[in-house]
Design a protein around this motif. Structure first.
Motif, mmCIF file in Angstrom:
data_model
loop_
_atom_site.group_PDB
_atom_site.id
_atom_site.type_symbol
_atom_site.label_atom_id
_atom_site.label_comp_id
_atom_site.label_asym_id
_atom_site.label_seq_id
_atom_site.Cartn_x
_atom_site.Cartn_y
_atom_site.Cartn_z
ATOM 1 N N UNK A 235 60.408 -61.747 -18.713
ATOM 2 C CA UNK A 235 59.481 -61.160 -17.731
ATOM 3 C C UNK A 235 58.046 -61.256 -18.237
ATOM 4 N N UNK A 236 57.852 -61.001 -19.534
ATOM 5 C CA UNK A 236 56.503 -61.095 -20.103
ATOM 6 C C UNK A 236 55.960 -62.521 -19.978
ATOM 7 N N UNK A 237 56.799 -63.512 -20.223
ATOM 8 C CA UNK A 237 56.353 -64.902 -20.083
ATOM 9 C C UNK A 237 55.996 -65.216 -18.628
ATOM 10 N N UNK A 238 56.811 -64.755 -17.691
ATOM 11 C CA UNK A 238 56.514 -64.992 -16.281
ATOM 12 C C UNK A 238 55.197 -64.340 -15.875
ATOM 13 N N UNK A 239 54.993 -63.107 -16.325
ATOM 14 C CA UNK A 239 53.743 -62.422 -15.970
ATOM 15 C C UNK A 239 52.552 -63.154 -16.574
ATOM 16 N N UNK A 240 52.683 -63.606 -17.803
ATOM 17 C CA UNK A 240 51.543 -64.275 -18.433
ATOM 18 C C UNK A 240 51.254 -65.631 -17.792
ATOM 19 N N UNK A 241 52.294 -66.382 -17.395
ATOM 20 C CA UNK A 241 52.056 -67.685 -16.785
ATOM 21 C C UNK A 241 51.672 -67.586 -15.308
ATOM 22 N N UNK A 242 52.372 -66.732 -14.572
ATOM 23 C CA UNK A 242 52.132 -66.647 -13.141
ATOM 24 C C UNK A 242 51.287 -65.447 -12.741
ATOM 25 N N UNK A 243 50.838 -64.702 -13.703
ATOM 26 C CA UNK A 243 50.033 -63.513 -13.412
ATOM 27 C C UNK A 243 48.745 -63.849 -12.690
ATOM 28 N N UNK A 244 48.124 -64.961 -13.047
ATOM 29 C CA UNK A 244 46.881 -65.358 -12.399
ATOM 30 C C UNK A 244 47.119 -65.586 -10.906
ATOM 31 N N UNK A 245 48.213 -66.253 -10.581
ATOM 32 C CA UNK A 245 48.528 -66.517 -9.172
ATOM 33 C C UNK A 245 48.797 -65.216 -8.443
ATOM 34 N N UNK A 246 49.545 -64.320 -9.088
ATOM 35 C CA UNK A 246 49.869 -63.036 -8.461
ATOM 36 C C UNK A 246 48.598 -62.220 -8.221
ATOM 37 N N UNK A 247 47.708 -62.216 -9.186
ATOM 38 C CA UNK A 247 46.461 -61.444 -9.029
ATOM 39 C C UNK A 247 45.593 -62.041 -7.931
ATOM 40 N N UNK A 248 45.483 -63.356 -7.874
ATOM 41 C CA UNK A 248 44.636 -64.000 -6.868
ATOM 42 C C UNK A 248 45.185 -63.804 -5.453
ATOM 43 N N UNK A 249 46.509 -63.911 -5.303
ATOM 44 C CA UNK A 249 47.111 -63.855 -3.967
ATOM 45 C C UNK A 249 47.835 -62.543 -3.678
ATOM 46 N N UNK A 250 47.500 -61.511 -4.437
ATOM 47 C CA UNK A 250 48.163 -60.213 -4.255
ATOM 48 C C UNK A 250 48.036 -59.658 -2.834
ATOM 49 N N UNK A 251 46.871 -59.705 -2.190
ATOM 50 C CA UNK A 251 46.801 -59.173 -0.818
ATOM 51 C C UNK A 251 47.732 -59.899 0.157
ATOM 52 N N UNK A 252 47.835 -61.209 0.021
ATOM 53 C CA UNK A 252 48.712 -61.975 0.910
ATOM 54 C C UNK A 252 50.179 -61.647 0.616
#
Length: 175
Positions: free
Chosen positions: A35-52
């Motif tokens: 989970x930590x690896x997923x958050x670190x790799x895909x966290x940027x995408x999640x933060x950018x597209x969080x409202x959508x």
């Protein structure tokens, strides 16, 4: 982003340790690392597209809120006592070497059928001997045989035919 991933993983580890014990928390470490690896790799995408992503989650929640929960392709149904009585009533048919218990006959398939109505049709008591049953059947069959009423009007003939069929069915079920 890596520091946020480490912080979230540590927080989840502590929550698991407090709720389920340290052994479970330690056994969950490989999953938490993933989970930590997923958050670190895909966290940027999640933060950018969080409202959508949030909009899609809310729409999906409200769309599926009133639908019944499925388990496979079966929807659960509540059954009433009448449903079970109908099921037992409809399980009649030939008795394949069954034994009598009260007014019910158990056939080899485990289904029970109420035989009391057949005793009433033939006008005999339950537990009657086969000879007495045959005598009662013959007497009623002679009385209601359709050939005796061949010249009668349509209503009388239909009533005796119906009664003759009931008598035959009752005798077949009780043999």
């Amino acid at each position: 982003m890596i520091s946020i991933a480490i912080f979230l993983t540590a927080a989840i580890f502590l929550i698991i340790a407090m709720l389920f014990g340290m052994n479970r928390a330690i056994s969950a470490l490989p999953v938490l690392f993933f989970i930590m690896l997923l958050i670190s790799f895909f966290g940027f995408i999640v933060v950018q597209f969080f409202p959508i992503i949030l909009i899609f989650l809310v729409i999906g929640y409200f769309r599926n809120r009133n639908k019944p929960k499925k388990t496979g392709n079966f929807y659960y149904r509540t059954y009433t006592q009448k449903d079970f009585e109908d099921m037992f009533r409809n399980q009649g048919g030939q008795s394949y070497g069954g034994n009598y218990q009260g007014g019910y006959q158990n056939n080899s398939f485990g289904n029970f059928e109420d035989k009391t109505k057949y005793y009433k049709i033939l006008g005999v008591q339950e537990g009657v001997t086969p000879e007495e049953l045959k005598k009662a059947y013959r007497d009623l069959a002679k009385k209601h045989h359709p050939d005796r009423y061949a010249n009668a009007d349509e209503e009388v003939r239909a009533m005796h035919e119906r009664k003759f069929k009931e008598i035959n069915e009752a005798y077949e079920k009780l043999q």
